[in-house]
Design a protein around this motif. Structure first.
Motif, PDB file in Angstrom:
ATOM      1  N   PHE A  52      34.516  27.621  42.320  1.00  0.00           N
ATOM      2  CA  PHE A  52      34.688  28.491  43.468  1.00  0.00           C
ATOM      3  C   PHE A  52      35.398  27.750  44.603  1.00  0.00           C
ATOM      4  N   LYS A  53      36.401  28.370  45.165  1.00  0.00           N
ATOM      5  CA  LYS A  53      37.132  27.727  46.268  1.00  0.00           C
ATOM      6  C   LYS A  53      36.812  28.447  47.582  1.00  0.00           C
ATOM      7  N   THR A  54      37.379  29.594  47.696  1.00  0.00           N
ATOM      8  CA  THR A  54      37.077  30.397  48.886  1.00  0.00           C
ATOM      9  C   THR A  54      36.723  31.808  48.437  1.00  0.00           C
ATOM     10  N   GLN A  55      36.367  32.612  49.391  1.00  0.00           N
ATOM     11  CA  GLN A  55      35.934  33.968  49.134  1.00  0.00           C
ATOM     12  C   GLN A  55      36.941  34.736  48.278  1.00  0.00           C
ATOM     13  N   VAL A  56      36.421  35.335  47.213  1.00  0.00           N
ATOM     14  CA  VAL A  56      37.307  36.100  46.329  1.00  0.00           C
ATOM     15  C   VAL A  56      37.509  37.495  46.908  1.00  0.00           C
ATOM     16  N   THR A  57      38.752  37.914  46.987  1.00  0.00           N
ATOM     17  CA  THR A  57      39.043  39.211  47.602  1.00  0.00           C
ATOM     18  C   THR A  57      39.594  40.217  46.616  1.00  0.00           C
ATOM     19  N   SER A  58      40.041  39.748  45.452  1.00  0.00           N
ATOM     20  CA  SER A  58      40.531  40.708  44.465  1.00  0.00           C
ATOM     21  C   SER A  58      40.394  40.111  43.079  1.00  0.00           C
ATOM     22  N   LEU A  59      40.317  40.970  42.089  1.00  0.00           N
ATOM     23  CA  LEU A  59      40.070  40.530  40.728  1.00  0.00           C
ATOM     24  C   LEU A  59      40.975  41.276  39.757  1.00  0.00           C
ATOM     25  N   ALA A  60      41.226  40.638  38.620  1.00  0.00           N
ATOM     26  CA  ALA A  60      41.906  41.352  37.531  1.00  0.00           C
ATOM     27  C   ALA A  60      41.480  40.715  36.228  1.00  0.00           C
ATOM     28  N   ILE A  61      41.500  41.512  35.198  1.00  0.00           N
ATOM     29  CA  ILE A  61      41.127  40.983  33.886  1.00  0.00           C
ATOM     30  C   ILE A  61      42.093  41.549  32.856  1.00  0.00           C
TER      31      ILE A  61
END
Lengths: 651, 817
Positions: free
Chosen positions: B205-214
Motif C-alpha cells: 500500500f502506498k497512498t489512498q486508492v481512488t480507483s480500481l480495475a480488474i
C-alpha cells in the motif's frame, strides 16, 4: 376662369406647372399653368373629378393637402400629392376621402365613412403621422379621437377636460397640428400642446388667466389657433416651431394676433412623463389590495387562479379602506394613544382584537405604558405589504402641506402620534412629497428629527445641507454628515450647496451659514470627506480663507510671484530664441553649402535651449492648473476613465 | 380580442442534465443511450444526433442499466429503491415502460442496489452488488454480492466488509474491492455463476486508492489508481511477479479500466487527459484536451471498439458523455446537458424540503413564496441563431433547443485549458458575471471577474480584476460547417467602472437607439456608463481590407456617456431599464428609483417619483408607458404618464436574482413572471404568470413542479423561453397570433397606401380606356365609378362561410360587385 369662383383650396405642384384645386362643391381639378408662353395659352383644366351630387351639397368640413411621405417609411420619391377631404355625408356621418393628383389625372385613393354622433360639435385635423384627428366638443367634455388613415381604424380616444380645467365648458375650441402625434388645441383663452400617442398634456398657456380669478370683472378672451408650421419634432433642430393665435375679446371688440413659440419636444416618453391625461373611465379602488400572488391552495387551473386573485385583491383593498376610515375618525376625535396603537398594529400585522383582549384582561395600565415606550420600526420581512398611497394618506393625517411649491410642511402640535410617526419615518414608502421640508417641520422634535435624518427615505440633499447649518446638536450634525456621505456624490453636494447659497442670498432660505458648517466639521473632526465639497462651493476665496495662517498665505503668494517671474523670463528668452532661429534660417538659405556644419551646431544648440525652456514652462503650467489635492484624490477613482486595450481573440 | 387560457401552450421539452450513471451502447454499436433526469435519450452513433427521447418521470434513482438479451428492444433500469424497470427503447409507444417490479429487499440486511452484475439466461434472476448508498466516495460499508429476482428471495453469494471502493471487470465476472485495511479483495463467479470465490490480494500500500480495475481474461491483474497519481499494478495470477508502478498522473486517478484483451490499461483523472498504458511494451499514448476531468471510463463487453467516458465539466456536477472509437480515438458522440450556473445548486431543493419537514414549518399565504434559496440562473436567447446561451464559469454554452443538443461552447475569458492539479486548483478561472445581447443580436457584451489566487500572501490577494468585453457575431455565411456562426472579440475594457468596481447589470439599448448598438452598464454605486461601437471610416476599412491590416478594420467600443452615481453607498441591488422609445432610463438602487434622461444622462429633476417599492428592488422594466417594479416583497406597476399606480400590485416574495424571472414581450406588451414557492408538502414548485402592465387580472397562469430559474423573451421563438432548476428548457407561447390590437407599423401603412394608390391608378386607366373606345358599354363604366365598395357591402358574402368552398366564395364576391 369663371368656374374658379368657388375654389376653396389650391396647391401648386412641385414643378410649378400645375395647380391642384378643390372646389366648394367637392370637385377636384388639375389646372395647367402655361409657364413658357403665357400669351398663347390659356390656363386650362386637364382633369377633373366631379363629386356625386347629393342633397347635402357636399359640405366640405375639412381638407388638407398632405405629404405623401407621411405615409411612407422609406421616403421614396413620388410625384403624387394627396388631398384629404372630410365631407358631410349624413346627419351623423362623414366621408373621409383621399385623392391623389399627378400631372395628368386625379384618382381616388380611398373613401371611407365615419360615424360621428355629435357631428356639429366636431372639428377635424390631420396629424402628420397619417392620422385623422377629431375633436369632439360636448357640453360635459371635450374629447379627442384619432383614426388611422386611410382605413379609419380608431386608434386612440381621450378626454381633454383635465387640460382645460380652468376654462368654462361652454367655450369653443380650435385645433391645429404641430408635429407628429402632437397637436395644439385651444379652448377659451388656453392653448394646450397635446401628445396624441401618450395622451399627455405637454404644456399649456393661458393667455388671459386674470379673467378666471374669483371676482374678476375682466371679460374673458378667446384664443383661436390660426396657423402653425408643422415640424417633424423628432430631433433637436426640428423641435422648435411657433403658432399664430388670434386673441379676440367679443365685448370690447378687440382682436390681436399673438406669436407663440413652441417646443414640441421629441415626441417620446421622456417628454410626457407625469403629464398624462388620466382616463376617468377606469375607476380604481381607493387603495389597491396588494393580494398574495400565490396562496397555499393547490393550483387548479388558470381561470380559477385568476378569479381567486381578483377576489383576494378586493378583500384586502376593502380592509385597508376600512382601516383608513377608522384612522381618520381617530384623528377627528384626537385620540392619539389609540391612533398610535392601531396604526402600528395595522402595519405590523398584529391582530387588533387580540391586542385589545390582552390589554383588557391584564387590566393594567402599566403594560400599556411599557408598550408606549417601545418604538417600533419597519421590518421588511414581517410587516404588512401596503399600497404606497395608503402610507401617503396616513402620513397626511399627521403632516399638513401648507405651501405646495415651496414644500413647507407643518405638524399639528395637538395631534402628534409619536409612535406611529416614528414607525412611518422608518418606512421605505414614506411619501416623497412629504420628505422635502420635513426636517424643518420637525425642528421642534429632536427625536423625530433624528429619526427622519437616519431612516426617512428620499430626503433631498438641499434639506440635509440646510440642516447642517441650522442644527446645534452635534449628534444630529454627525448623522446628517453620515447620510450625506452615503447617499450623495461630492459633486452633487457641491452643486446643491451653491444652490443653497444662492437661495439664501435671494432670501428664500432664512439663513445659511457655510462658515458654521465648516467650523463644525473642523471642530467635531467628522465629515472631512465632504469638507471639500463645501469649500469648493464658494470658490477660491473660501479655500484661501481656510488655509491655515498668514505666513502660509505669504508663502503661497511668494511662490506664485516666483512662478510669474519665471514665466516672464521664459517668454523673453523664447522671443530671443525665435529671433535667433529666424536669423539662422536666413543664414541657412544664404550659405547653404558652406556653413552647413557650422549651422548644424548652432541650431542644435538653439534647439536644446528651447527644450529646456519649454519643459520649464510645462512644469509651471502643471502647477497652475492643479486642482486642490484632496479633491483630486477623492475623485480620481471615480472620474478615471478606464484604460482601454483592444485585443482580438481568435478561437 | 380576448384570449382564453387554452390558447397558451406551456411545456418543458428540451434540455436537462446528464446523469453520470446508466449509459449504454447498443450491442450492435449503432446507438447510445444516455440518461437524463426525466428522459432517456437515444443517440445514433453514425449521425451523432438524438434520434429518440423516452420520457420517464424521474431517473435520478437509477444506479445501473442493462440491455435485455431476449428482447432486443428492452432495457432494464435498476434503481436505488430496488426496482427493476423494463423499458422499450426502440419503438415509439405511448407508454415506454413495459414492466416495473420491486425486489424483496425490505427485510434483508442487504441495503439497496448499487451495481448490476449479470442475469441468467431466462432473465428472471439478477446478480447485484448491494449495500448502503455511499454519500461520499471514501465512506466505508459492507458490500454484498447477491442473486435475486422478482418473487425470489435474496441469496447472498459473498460479502466484503469495510469496503471503500469496488469495480468490476468488463465481462462483469470479477469484482475487485478495496477495504479499510488497505487490502484488495476480488470476487469471481464460478460454477455457472452459482458461487463466488473470494480472494484476498496482498499488495504494497502506498497512498489512498481512488480507483480500481480488474482484468476479465485468464490472467488476473488488478490496477489501483491512487490519490498521488501513481497506478499500482498487482499481478494476482503470478504472485512472483513484482508489483509495478505506472507514473504519469500527478494528481488522483479517478477512473481506470482494462481494455477487452487486457493489453491496455486506460486511466484518467484531473489532468483532463486519457492515458493508454500498453502493459506489454510499456508504451504510453495520450488523448489530451478533454473537456473536463475524467470521472468514469466505461467499456462494455459487447462493443470492443467503443469507449464511453464521462467527464466532469465543473463543480456543479455538469457532465459530458463521450463515446470514443477505440481504433483511432476519434469521438463518435458528445452528449451535453444544459450547463447553466444556478445561484444555488439544485441540491437545496431537497435539502430545503427536509428542513421544512423537520420543522413542521407553518406555511401561509405570506411566507410560501419566501423560498430560502435563489434558484435563478443567467440564460438568454440569441435571436439570430435561435440558440439559448447559458454562462458557466468562464465558458458560454450555446444550446440548440430544436435539435436538443449543445451547439458550441466558447471561452469568454482566458482559462487554463489543461486540468488543474494539486495547488493549481487554487487558481480560479474568470467567471462570467453578466452578459447581454444587443437587441438585433449582432453584438454581445460580457462582464467577467477574476479574483487573485490565494497562492501566496500577496498584497493583491483581495483584488478582483474586472473586464467588459464586446463581441461581434459572425454569421456563418457560406454554410459550410454545421455551426451557426461564432463570436469575435472586438474590444476588451479592463476595470470598466474604475478599479475594483463591479458592474451589476448590462442593459442593451432599445432598437430605436442607434439600431440597438449600445449597452449601458450600471455599477454598485449607481454609476451608469454608455458604450457604443466606433466603426472605422470606410476609407480605412477599405484600406485595411486591401492591405489586410486588421487593425484598420477594427470596430472599437468606447465610452460615450457617464452618469455619476451616489455617494459611498454600495448596493448590489441595482437594476436599470431603458424605455422602448429610448428616451428614458429608470435606475433602481436599493429601494429608490431615479429617472435618467437617456439623451443627456442627467437625472430628471423636474418631476420626482413617489416612493413605490417599499423593499429592495430586484428589477425594473418599462413596458409601454408603465414601470414594472419587482421588489423583494411585491410587484407593482406604475404609470409613468399619469404618475399613478396601476391596478397590478401584488404581494409576493422574490429572490435576489428575480430580474431573471421576469421578461417582457414589448411587441404585445406582455410580462411573463415566474415565482417559486413551497407547496403544502414543502416541495419547491413554481408558477408562471402572464400579465399585462395595467391589469391585475393575469392573462394566463401555469404551474410547474420544479423551481423556475430563468425566463426570457425571444422574438425568434415568438414566446417566452424558460429554464428550470433541472436545466430543462421550456416554452410558453400563445397560439393566437395577435393578442391585442397592435398599432400599425409605418411600413404596413406605407404599403397600404401604396397599394391603394396603384389600384386607383389602374382604375383610372381602365376608365380612360373605356372613354376612348366608343363601343364600350356605359353601364360598366358607371358601375366601376360609382359603386362604393366598403366592408358593409361584403358582409353578406361572409355569412355562413364555414365549410364553403373557396370557389363559391369568389362567386359571391363577384355577385356583389
Amino acid at each position: 376662369m369663371k368656374k374658379n369662383t368657388n375654389v376653396i383650396s389650391l396647391k401648386l405642384s412641385k414643378d410649378g406647372e400645375r395647380v391642384f384645386c378643390l372646389f366648394k362643391n367637392g370637385n377636384l381639378s388639375v389646372v395647367s399653368i402655361p409657364l413658357h408662353n403665357i400669351d398663347e395659352e390659356e390656363p386650362h383644366i386637364i382633369a377633373t373629378v366631379e363629386a356625386p351630387i347629393s342633397k347635402l351639397k357636399n359640405q366640405i368640413l375639412f381638407h388638407q393637402f398632405i405629404d405623401f411621405n407621411s405615409f411612407e417609411a422609406n421616403k421614396r420619391s413620388n410625384n403624387n400629392s394627396l388631398i384629404l377631404t372630410v365631407e358631410k355625408s349624413g346627419a351623423k356621418s362623414v366621408n373621409v376621402k383621399i385623392n391623389s393628383f399627378d400631372k395628368e389625372s386625379i384618382s381616388e385613393v380611398s373613401n371611407a365613412s365615419l360615424q360621428l354622433d355629435n357631428l356639429s360639435g366636431c372639428s377635424f385635423s390631420c396629424d402628420p403621422s397619417g392620422k385623422l384627428v377629431v375633436l369632439d366638443e360636448k357640453k360635459t367634455e371635450t374629447r379627442i379621437s384619432t383614426y388611422s388613415l386611410p382605413s379609419l381604424q380608431p386608434v386612440n380616444s381621450f378626454s381633454l377636460n383635465d387640460a382645460f380645467a380652468n376654462e368654462p365648458a361652454t367655450k369653443t375650441s380650435s385645433m391645429i397640428g404641430v408635429a407628429n402625434n402632437r397637436i395644439l388645441v385651444s379652448k377659451g383663452s388656453t392653448v394646450a400642446l397635446i401628445d396624441l400617442k401618450f395622451r399627455a398634456l405637454l404644456g399649456s398657456l393661458d393667455f388671459y388667466s386674470k379673467s378666471k380669478l374669483p371676482g374678476s370683472v375682466k371679460p374673458p378672451r378667446v384664443a383661436t389657433l390660426l396657423k402653425c408650421p408643422v415640424v417633424a419634432g423628432n430631433s433637436m433642430r426640428s423641435r422648435k416651431t411657433f403658432a399664430l393665435v388670434l386673441i379676440s375679446n367679443a365685448k370690447d371688440n378687440i382682436n390681436a394676433i399673438e406669436h407663440v413659440s413652441i417646443d414640441t419636444g421629441l415626441g417620446r416618453l421622456r417628454d410626457a412623463i407625469g403629464k398624462g391625461l388620466q382616463s376617468k373611465t377606469k375607476t380604481t379602488p381607493q387603495f389597491v389590495g396588494m393580494p398574495s400572488l400565490i396562496t397555499t391552495d393547490e393550483y387548479k387551473d388558470s381561470a380559477t387562479e385568476t378569479a381567486e386573485l381578483l377576489k383576494r385583491s378586493k378583500l384586502a383593498s376593502d380592509e385597508t379602506v376600512k382601516f383608513f376610515e377608522e384612522a381618520k375618525q381617530l384623528k377627528g376625535k384626537n385620540k392619539i394613544q389609540e391612533f398610535d396603537d392601531k396604526v402600528v398594529a395595522f402595519f405590523k400585522n398584529i391582530n387588533n382584537n387580540n391586542n385589545n383582549n390582552k390589554n383588557s384582561s391584564s387590566n393594567g395600565t402599566g403594560k400599556n405604558e411599557s408598550h408606549q415606550q417601545q418604538f417600533q420600526v419597519f421590518e421588511v420581512d414581517k410587516d404588512r405589504v401596503v399600497d404606497p398611497k395608503f402610507v401617503t394618506e396616513i402620513v397626511s393625517l399627521v403632516v399638513d402641506t401648507v405651501d405646495v411649491p415651496h414644500h413647507s410642511l407643518t405638524i399639528d402640535d395637538s395631534f402628534l402620534p409619536e409612535r406611529a410617526f416614528t414607525y412611518l419615518l422608518t418606512h421605505p414608502l414614506f411619501p416623497s412629497q412629504f420628505a422635502s421640508g420635513l426636517l424643518s417641520a420637525l425642528a421642534d422634535y429632536p427625536r423625530l428629527l433624528r429619526q427622519a435624518i437616519v431612516t426617512c427615505p428620499q430626503i433631498p440633499c438641499i434639506d440635509l445641507i440646510e440642516q447642517l447649518s441650522v442644527t446645534d446638536n452635534e449628534d444630529i450634525f454627525k448623522d446628517v454628515i453620515t447620510r450625506l456621505i452615503e447617499e450623495f456624490s461630492n459633486d452633487k453636494i457641491t452643486q446643491t450647496t451653491i444652490k443653497l447659497i444662492e437661495k439664501s442670498a435671494a432670501g428664500e432660505v432664512s439663513s445659511f451659514d457655510l462658515d458654521k458648517i465648516i467650523h463644525t466639521i473642523l471642530a467635531t473632526n467628522c465629515g472631512f470627506e465632504i469638507l471639500n465639497s463645501f469649500i469648493d462651493s464658494n470658490g477660491l476665496v473660501l479655500s484661501l480663507h481656510y488655509s491655515k495662517n498668514e505666513t502660509q498665505l505669504n508663502k503661497l503668494y511668494q511662490k506664485t510671484q516666483d512662478k510669474v517671474n519665471c514665466i516672464t523670463a521664459d517668454t523673453q528668452l523664447l522671443t530671443l530664441v525665435t529671433q535667433g532661429l529666424v536669423l539662422a534660417d536666413k543664414l541657412k538659405s544664404k550659405n547653404k553649402k558652406h556653413k552647413k556644419k557650422n549651422h548644424k551646431e548652432k541650431s542644435s544648440k538653439a534647439d536644446g535651449h528651447i527644450e529646456v525652456e519649454t519643459s520649464k514652462l510645462s512644469m509651471i503650467m502643471g502647477v497652475q492648473g492643479r486642482p486642490s489635492k484632496a479633491t483630486k484624490e477623492l475623485d480620481a477613482s471615480r472620474i478615471k476613465i478606464p484604460s482601454y486595450s483592444i485585443e482580438k481573440l481568435v478561437i | 380580442m380576448t384570449v382564453s387560457a387554452n390558447d397558451w401552450k406551456f411545456g418543458f421539452n428540451a434540455g436537462g442534465k446528464i446523469l453520470p450513471e446508466g449509459e449504454l451502447i447498443s450491442p450492435d454499436g449503432k446507438f447510445s443511450l444516455v440518461l437524463f433526469k426525466s428522459q432517456i435519450r437515444v443517440f445514433s452513433l453514425s449521425t451523432r444526433q438524438s434520434v429518440r427521447s423516452i420520457k420517464v418521470n424521474d431517473l435520478s434513482d437509477v444506479v445501473d442499466t442493462a440491455f435485455s438479451k431476449l428482447n432486443s428492444s428492452a432495457i432494464y433500469l435498476f434503481t436505488k429503491t430496488n426496482k427493476i424497470i423494463t423499458i422499450n427503447w426502440k419503438d415509439r409507444v405511448a407508454n415506454p415502460i413495459i414492466k416495473e417490479k420491486t425486489l424483496k429487499f425490505s427485510t434483508t440486511p442487504f441495503g439497496s442496489l448499487l451495481k448490476f452484475l449479470k442475469m441468467d439466461a431466462t432473465e428472471e434472476s439478477f446478480y447485484f452488488i448491494t449495500g448502503k448508498q455511499a454519500s461520499n466516495a471514501q465512506k466505508i460499508y459492507t458490500r454484498y454480492i447477491v442473486k435475486t429476482g422478482t418473487g425470489q428471495n435474496v441469496v447472498e453469494l459473498a460479502n466484503v466488509k469495510n469496503a471503500i471502493i469496488f469495480n468490476h471487470s468488463i465481462n462483469r465476472n470479477r469484482i475487485v474491492f478495496f477495504t479499510t485495511k488497505n487490502t484488495l479483495h476480488y470476487a469471481e463467479f464460478i460454477n455457472d455463476d452459482e458461487q463466488i470465490e473470494l480472494h484476498t490480494v496482498n499488495f504494497q500500500f502506498k497512498t489512498q486508492v481512488t480507483s480500481l480495475a480488474i482484468t476479465s481474461g485468464d490472467d488476473t491483474i488488478i490496477a489501483a489508481g491512487t490519490s498521488s497519481g501513481i497506478i499500482q499494478i498487482v499481478y494476482v495470477h503470478d504472485q512472483t511477479r513484482p508489483q509495478r508502478l505506472l507514473k504519469w498522473h500527478i494528481d488522483q486517478v479517478k477512473a481506470l479500466s482494462f481494455n477487452h484483451d487486457d493489453n491496455y490499461l486506460l486511466s484518467g483523472g484531473l489532468e483532463k487527459v486519457l492515458c493508454f498504458w500498453n502493459l506489454e511494451s510499456d508504451k504510453q499514448q495520450f488523448l489530451p484536451r478533454l473537456s473536463g476531468t475524467i470521472e468514469k471510463i466505461i467499456l462494455q463487453e459487447e462493443n470492443e471498439d467503443l469507449y464511453g467516458i464521462y467527464t466532469k465539466l465543473n463543480d456543479d456536477s455538469d457532465f459530458e458523455y463521450i463515446v470514443l472509437n477505440a481504433v483511432d480515438l476519434v469521438s463518435r458522440l458528445n452528449v451535453n446537458g444544459v450547463r447553466a450556473k444556478f445561484a444555488s445548486s439544485v441540491e437545496w431543493v431537497t435539502k430545503d424540503k427536509k428542513r421544512l419537514r423537520k420543522q413542521q414549518f407553518n406555511l401561509d399565504n405570506d411566507n410560501n413564496t419566501k423560498v430560502k434559496h435563489d434558484f435563478t440562473a443567467d440564460f438568454l436567447v440569441h435571436d439570430i441563431s435561435k440558440l439559448v446561451y447559458a454562462p458557466s464559469g468562464s465558458y458560454l454554452q450555446a444550446y440548440d433547443v430544436a435539435k436538443n443538443e449543445q451547439s458550441f461552447v466558447t471561452a469568454i475569458a482566458p482559462t487554463i485549458q489543461a486540468g488543474k492539479v494539486r495547488s493549481e486548483t487554487l487558481i480560479q478561472d474568470p467567471t462570467i458575471e453578466h452578459f447581454a445581447f444587443s437587441s438585433d443580436g449582432k453584438w454581445m457584451c460580457t462582464f467577467d471577474s477574476l479574483s487573485t489566487p490565494e497562492l501566496d500572501d500577496l498584497m493583491s490577494a483581495n483584488d478582483i480584476k474586472y473586464s467588459l468585453k464586446f463581441w461581434m457575431f459572425v454569421d456563418n455565411l457560406n454554410g459550410k460547417s454545421l455551426e451557426s456562426g461564432h463570436w469575435e472579440l472586438t474590444t476588451k475594457i479592463i476595470d470598466p467602472h474604475g478599479l475594483g468596481v463591479p458592474i451589476c447589470e448590462i442593459h442593451p439599448s432599445p432598437t430605436s437607439y442607434h439600431e440597438g448598438h449600445a449597452f449601458v452598464t450600471a455599477d454598485i454605486n449607481g454609476n451608469l456608463r454608455l458604450w457604443k461601437p466606433k466603426f472605422p471610416k470606410k476609407v480605412f476599412r477599405d484600406l485595411g481590407h486591401a492591405t489586410s491590416n486588421k487593425k484598420l478594420q477594427q470596430t472599437a467600443w468606447t465610452l460615450r456617456k457617464i452618469r455619476r452615481g451616489t455617494g459611498k453607498l454600495e448596493t448590489g441591488a441595482v437594476s436599470i431599464s431603458w424605455s422602448p422609445d429610448s428616451s428614458l432610463i429608470a435606475l433602481a438602487q436599493d429601494t429608490s428609483i431615479t429617472l435618467v434622461d437617456a439623451d443627456t444622462f442627467d437625472d430628471i429633476e423636474d418631476i420626482t417619483l413617489p416612493s413605490l417599492a417599499g423593499s429592495r428592488i430586484r428589477s425594473l422594466n418599462i413596458v409601454d408607458n408603465n414601470l414594472i417594479i419587482v421588489a423583494k416583497n411585491r410587484i407593482v406597476s406604475f404609470n409613468l404618464l399619469t404618475f399613478a399606480s396601476n391596478e397590478l400590485s401584488v404581494k409576493v416574495n422574490t429572490p435576489i436574482g428575480a430580474k431573471r424571472l421576469i421578461s417582457v414581450d414589448h411587441e404585445r406588451n406582455l410580462i411573463c413572471l415566474g415565482v417559486n414557492y413551497y407547496t403544502s408538502t414543502y416541495e419547491s414548485a413554481s408558477r408562471i404568470f402572464v400579465l399585462t402592465p395595467d391589469n391585475l387580472k393575469p392573462v394566463y397562469i401555469a404551474n410547474h413542479m420544479s423551481p423556475i430559474s430563468s425566463i426570457t423573451y425571444s422574438s425568434a421563438h415568438s414566446g417566452f423561453v424558460l429554464l428550470d432548476i433541472l436545466s430543462n428548457i421550456g416554452y410558453l407561447t400563445c397560439s393566437v397570433g395577435n393578442i391585442f390590437t397592435q398599432e400599425e407599423t409605418e411600413e404596413a401603412k406605407a404599403f397600404e397606401i401604396n397599394t391603394l394608390l396603384s389600384n386607383a391608378k389602374q382604375m383610372a386607366t381602365v376608365k380612360q380606356y373605356n372613354n376612348k373606345s366608343d363601343s364600350m358599354d356605359v353601364d360598366i363604366d358607371d358601375e366601376l365609378s360609382h359603386k362604393l365598395l366598403n366592408a358593409t357591402i361584403f358582409e353578406p358574402v361572409l355569412e355562413n362561410v364555414e365549410n364553403l368552398p373557396i370557389e363559391a366564395l369568389f362567386e359571391r364576391v363577384m355577385r356583389v360587385i
